[in-house]
Design a protein around this motif. Structure first.
Motif, PDB file in Angstrom:
ATOM      1  N   ALA A 370       0.818  -1.213   0.000  1.00 15.42           N
ATOM      2  CA  ALA A 370       0.000   0.000   0.000  1.00 15.42           C
ATOM      3  C   ALA A 370       0.852   1.263   0.000  1.00 15.42           C
ATOM      4  N   ARG A 371       2.009   1.230   0.653  1.00 14.09           N
ATOM      5  CA  ARG A 371       2.871   2.416   0.700  1.00 14.09           C
ATOM      6  C   ARG A 371       3.363   2.791  -0.698  1.00 14.09           C
ATOM      7  N   THR A 372       3.755   1.804  -1.478  1.00 13.50           N
ATOM      8  CA  THR A 372       4.218   2.066  -2.843  1.00 13.50           C
ATOM      9  C   THR A 372       3.078   2.607  -3.700  1.00 13.50           C
ATOM     10  N   ILE A 373       1.876   2.056  -3.514  1.00 13.13           N
ATOM     11  CA  ILE A 373       0.720   2.536  -4.277  1.00 13.13           C
ATOM     12  C   ILE A 373       0.397   3.979  -3.888  1.00 13.13           C
ATOM     13  N   MET A 374       0.517   4.300  -2.602  1.00 11.32           N
ATOM     14  CA  MET A 374       0.281   5.670  -2.149  1.00 11.32           C
ATOM     15  C   MET A 374       1.231   6.644  -2.845  1.00 11.32           C
ATOM     16  N   GLU A 375       2.512   6.287  -2.912  1.00 14.05           N
ATOM     17  CA  GLU A 375       3.501   7.158  -3.561  1.00 14.05           C
ATOM     18  C   GLU A 375       3.233   7.270  -5.061  1.00 14.05           C
ATOM     19  N   THR A 376       2.815   6.171  -5.678  1.00 11.51           N
ATOM     20  CA  THR A 376       2.545   6.180  -7.116  1.00 11.51           C
ATOM     21  C   THR A 376       1.358   7.070  -7.455  1.00 11.51           C
ATOM     22  N   LEU A 377       0.292   6.947  -6.680  1.00  7.32           N
ATOM     23  CA  LEU A 377      -0.925   7.716  -6.960  1.00  7.32           C
ATOM     24  C   LEU A 377      -0.855   9.148  -6.443  1.00  7.32           C
ATOM     25  N   GLY A 378       0.073   9.431  -5.527  1.00 10.28           N
ATOM     26  CA  GLY A 378       0.192  10.782  -4.994  1.00 10.28           C
ATOM     27  C   GLY A 378      -0.846  11.099  -3.942  1.00 10.28           C
ATOM     28  N   HIS A 379      -1.304  10.062  -3.186  1.00  6.48           N
ATOM     29  CA  HIS A 379      -2.233  10.312  -2.090  1.00  6.48           C
ATOM     30  C   HIS A 379      -1.526  11.052  -0.965  1.00  6.48           C
ATOM     31  N   SER A 380      -2.286  11.878  -0.239  1.00  3.43           N
ATOM     32  CA  SER A 380      -1.693  12.669   0.840  1.00  3.43           C
ATOM     33  C   SER A 380      -1.338  11.805   2.040  1.00  3.43           C
ATOM     34  N   THR A 381      -2.109  10.740   2.301  1.00  3.82           N
ATOM     35  CA  THR A 381      -1.843   9.837   3.425  1.00  3.82           C
ATOM     36  C   THR A 381      -2.088   8.405   2.982  1.00  3.82           C
ATOM     37  N   ILE A 382      -1.460   7.468   3.691  1.00  2.00           N
ATOM     38  CA  ILE A 382      -1.673   6.055   3.374  1.00  2.00           C
ATOM     39  C   ILE A 382      -3.074   5.624   3.792  1.00  2.00           C
ATOM     40  N   THR A 383      -3.663   6.349   4.753  1.00  2.00           N
ATOM     41  CA  THR A 383      -5.037   6.045   5.168  1.00  2.00           C
ATOM     42  C   THR A 383      -5.997   6.201   4.000  1.00  2.00           C
ATOM     43  N   MET A 384      -5.795   7.233   3.186  1.00  2.00           N
ATOM     44  CA  MET A 384      -6.649   7.438   2.016  1.00  2.00           C
ATOM     45  C   MET A 384      -6.546   6.246   1.066  1.00  2.00           C
ATOM     46  N   THR A 385      -5.336   5.747   0.871  1.00  2.00           N
ATOM     47  CA  THR A 385      -5.134   4.599  -0.011  1.00  2.00           C
ATOM     48  C   THR A 385      -5.853   3.370   0.523  1.00  2.00           C
ATOM     49  N   LEU A 386      -5.683   3.102   1.817  1.00  2.00           N
ATOM     50  CA  LEU A 386      -6.286   1.916   2.424  1.00  2.00           C
ATOM     51  C   LEU A 386      -7.807   2.013   2.450  1.00  2.00           C
ATOM     52  N   ASP A 387      -8.341   3.208   2.758  1.00  4.06           N
ATOM     53  CA  ASP A 387      -9.794   3.370   2.817  1.00  4.06           C
ATOM     54  C   ASP A 387     -10.424   3.253   1.432  1.00  4.06           C
ATOM     55  N   THR A 388      -9.754   3.808   0.419  1.00  3.62           N
ATOM     56  CA  THR A 388     -10.316   3.816  -0.926  1.00  3.62           C
ATOM     57  C   THR A 388     -10.322   2.428  -1.546  1.00  3.62           C
ATOM     58  N   TYR A 389      -9.285   1.650  -1.278  1.00  7.53           N
ATOM     59  CA  TYR A 389      -9.136   0.365  -1.957  1.00  7.53           C
ATOM     60  C   TYR A 389      -9.217  -0.831  -1.021  1.00  7.53           C
ATOM     61  N   ALA A 390      -9.878  -0.644   0.134  1.00  7.44           N
ATOM     62  CA  ALA A 390     -10.001  -1.738   1.102  1.00  7.44           C
ATOM     63  C   ALA A 390     -10.733  -2.929   0.502  1.00  7.44           C
ATOM     64  N   HIS A 391     -11.778  -2.649  -0.307  1.00  8.84           N
ATOM     65  CA  HIS A 391     -12.602  -3.731  -0.835  1.00  8.84           C
ATOM     66  C   HIS A 391     -11.917  -4.517  -1.944  1.00  8.84           C
ATOM     67  N   VAL A 392     -10.848  -3.967  -2.562  1.00  5.68           N
ATOM     68  CA  VAL A 392     -10.145  -4.695  -3.621  1.00  5.68           C
ATOM     69  C   VAL A 392      -8.874  -5.348  -3.098  1.00  5.68           C
ATOM     70  N   MET A 393      -8.709  -5.350  -1.785  1.00  4.91           N
ATOM     71  CA  MET A 393      -7.511  -5.951  -1.192  1.00  4.91           C
ATOM     72  C   MET A 393      -7.761  -7.390  -0.740  1.00  4.91           C
ATOM     73  N   ASP A 394      -8.928  -7.957  -1.068  1.00  5.53           N
ATOM     74  CA  ASP A 394      -9.250  -9.307  -0.624  1.00  5.53           C
ATOM     75  C   ASP A 394      -8.219 -10.325  -1.097  1.00  5.53           C
ATOM     76  N   THR A 395      -7.817 -10.192  -2.374  1.00 10.89           N
ATOM     77  CA  THR A 395      -6.844 -11.143  -2.924  1.00 10.89           C
ATOM     78  C   THR A 395      -5.525 -11.051  -2.187  1.00 10.89           C
ATOM     79  N   THR A 396      -5.070  -9.819  -1.920  1.00 11.61           N
ATOM     80  CA  THR A 396      -3.809  -9.620  -1.205  1.00 11.61           C
ATOM     81  C   THR A 396      -3.893 -10.169   0.213  1.00 11.61           C
TER      82      THR A 396
END
Length: 424
Positions: A370-396
Motif C-alpha cells: 500500500a505504501r508504494t501505491i500511495m507514492e505512485t498515486l500521490g495520495h496525501s496519506t496512506i489512510t486514504m489509499t487503504l480506505d479507498t481500496y479496502a474492498h479490492v484488497m481481498d486477494t492480497t
C-alpha cells in the motif's frame, strides 16, 4: 514632535490599555464610506493592518463589518481572501455554490446574528429540496420562468451528499475568516455536524476488460495516454499537463509537477492537488514504448500541420498530449473519447478517473504494498489509499493468510509418522 499624518492617510493612536489603534475611511458593500478601526500590540503591527485596509479601499474592495449581511460578507471573502488561499478550481466551485444556494437562503441574515440553528435548518432543507427551486429562491421570476414546484410538478433532482458537504465547507471557511478578523465570536458552522457522505464502492476494470480496452485503443491517436493513465494512475489533469522535459524515456520515469484544469472557459495550468502529488513515477516498458511511438507520431503531425501548429504562448512548451494543432487537450474531451472506446471495446462504461482506480487494483493484485501505491498515486496519506481500496484488497489479504499458513507449517499433514530409524 512627531510629523502629523496627512488627510486621508488614516490615524494611529495609543490606547489607555497599552494597545495601538488605527482608523481609516473604507467602503461599505453598498458603496458608502464609513470609518473602520484596527488594533494591535505595537505601532508597526497596526501600521501594517492600516496599510492593508487602505490598499483594499483603493482596489474598491468593501471592508467587512460585524453587522453586514452574510451575503455581502461572502462577496467580500470570495473577492479579497479566498483567491489567496484556494486553488482556482476550488474557488470557482465555492463561488458557484455561494451564488446558487447559500446567498438565496442565508444572504440577508446579519453576520453577527447568524446562529447554529440557521445553518442546521438551511442544511436540512437543502438536502430535501429540488435543485431548480433552490437556485435563486429569493428572486422573483417572470411568469414563464417559475420553478418547477410552483407549477405543480417537481423535477425530483436532489443535491448529492457530496454537494451538501461542500456547502458546509464554504460556510465553515468563510466564518472562520470572520473569526480571525474578530467580526464574530464563534464559527457557528463548526458547531453544526459535518454532513456524512456514503462512500461509493470503486468499481475498477478487471484485467480482461483492460486488455480489451487497450487493444481497441491501439488505433487511437492518444493511445499512449490511455496506457499511461492505466499503468501509472495519473490524474487526468496531471497527464495532460506533462511536457517532454518531464519524461525520461531512457530511465523509465516521469516527473509530475503541474496539472491543467478547465476553469469556466479557460484552460489553466497550476500545481497538482496536494504536495505529495508532486512526485516521480516509474514507467513500465510498455508505457515507454507507447510514448516513444507517440513522440514520433507527434513530429509527423507537426510537419503536416505546418503553420497551423500554434501552441498557446502562455502554456508550457513541449506538451506531450496535444490537439492536431499543438494546443493542450481539453480534459473534458477525454470523457467523450473514453465513452466511445468503452463502447467499441464492449466493456462497461467508466470514467477517466476510474482508470486511476484500475491502476491501483492491478497493483494490489500483483502484491504491491500500500505504501508504494500511495507514492505512485500521490495520495496525501496512506489512510486514504487503504480506505479507498479496502474492498479490492481481498486477494492480497488471502495471499497473506496463505503465507502465514506456510510459515507456521499448518499445511503439513497432522499426525504424519516419522520414518523409523534403521536400527528399529
Amino acid at each position: 514632535m512627531a510629523k502629523r499624518r496627512a488627510n486621508g492617510e488614516g490615524t494611529i493612536t495609543k490606547r489607555k490599555d497599552g494597545r495601538y489603534q488605527a482608523a481609516a475611511y473604507v467602503f461599505r458593500p453598498d458603496g458608502t464610506r464609513t470609518r473602520k478601526f484596527v488594533y494591535g500590540k505595537t505601532r508597526d503591527e497596526v501600521a501594517g493592518k492600516l496599510t492593508e485596509l487602505q490598499e483594499k479601499t483603493r482596489q474598491g474592495i468593501p471592508a467587512a463589518s460585524s453587522t453586514m449581511a452574510f451575503g455581502d460578507y461572502l462577496t467580500y471573502w470570495l473577492a479579497a481572501i479566498a483567491p489567496e488561499r484556494l486553488k482556482p478550481a476550488t474557488l470557482s466551485s465555492y463561488e458557484g455554490l455561494s451564488r446558487l444556494y447559500i446567498r438565496p437562503a442565508l444572504g440577508k441574515k446579519k453576520l453577527n446574528r447568524l446562529s447554529p440553528a440557521d445553518v442546521r435548518r438551511f442544511l436540512t432543507d437543502f438536502k430535501v429540496s429540488c435543485l431548480c427551486c433552490l437556485r435563486g429562491a429569493d428572486k422573483e421570476r417572470p411568469e414563464g420562468k417559475r420553478n418547477c414546484c410552483a407549477v405543480g410538478r417537481c423535477c425530483k433532482r436532489r443535491p448529492s451528499a457530496r454537494t451538501v458537504q461542500y456547502i458546509h465547507a464554504v460556510l465553515r471557511s468563510a466564518l472562520q475568516q470572520a473569526m480571525r478578523e474578530e467580526l464574530i465570536a464563534r464559527n457557528v458552522a463548526r458547531i453544526v455536524e459535518t454532513p456524512t457522505v456514503d462512500t461509493k464502492e470503486v468499481r475498477p476494470l478487471d484485467p480482461a476488460e483492460v486488455r480489451m480496452l487497450l487493444k481497441t485503443a491501439e488505433s487511437h491517436r492518444l493511445y499512449a495516454l490511455w496506457v499511461l493513465l492505466i499503468s501509472t494512475g495519473l490524474r487526468r489533469g496531471e497527464a495532460l499537463g506533462l511536457t517532454w522535459s518531464d519524461v525520461d524515456l531512457a530511465g523509465g520515469q516521469v516527473r509530475v509537477r503541474r496539472n491543467v484544469q478547465r476553469i469556466r472557459r479557460e484552460l489553466i495550468f497550476g500545481t497538482p492537488k496536494t504536495t505529495r502529488s508532486v512526485r516521480t513515477v516509474a514507467l513500465s516498458k510498455g508505457c515507454v514504448q507507447a510514448l516513444t511511438v507517440h513522440r514520433e507520431q507527434q513530429e509527423r503531425e507537426r510537419k503536416v500541420a505546418g503553420p497551423k501548429w500554434k501552441p498557446v504562448p502562455e502554456h508550457p512548451t513541449g506538451l506531450i498530449f496535444t490537439t492536431m494543432t499543438g494546443r493542450v487537450t481539453d480534459p473534458r474531451s477525454l470523457n467523450r473519447m473514453l465513452t466511445i472506446l468503452c463502447r467499441d471495446a464492449k466493456v462497461r462504461r467508466v470514467r477517466v478517473h476510474d482508470l486511476r482506480h484500475t491502476c491501483a487494483s492491478l497493483l494490489l493484485a500483483q502484491g504491491v504494498d500500500a505504501r508504494t501505491i500511495m507514492e505512485t498515486l500521490g495520495h496525501s496519506t496512506i489512510t486514504m489509499t487503504l480506505d479507498t481500496y479496502a474492498h479490492v484488497m481481498d486477494t492480497t489479504l488471502r495471499a497473506a493468510a496463505e503465507r502465514m499458513d506456510d510459515a507456521l507449517e499448518f499445511g503439513s499433514k497432522k499426525g504424519e509418522e516419522t520414518e523409523p530409524d534403521g536400527d528399529a
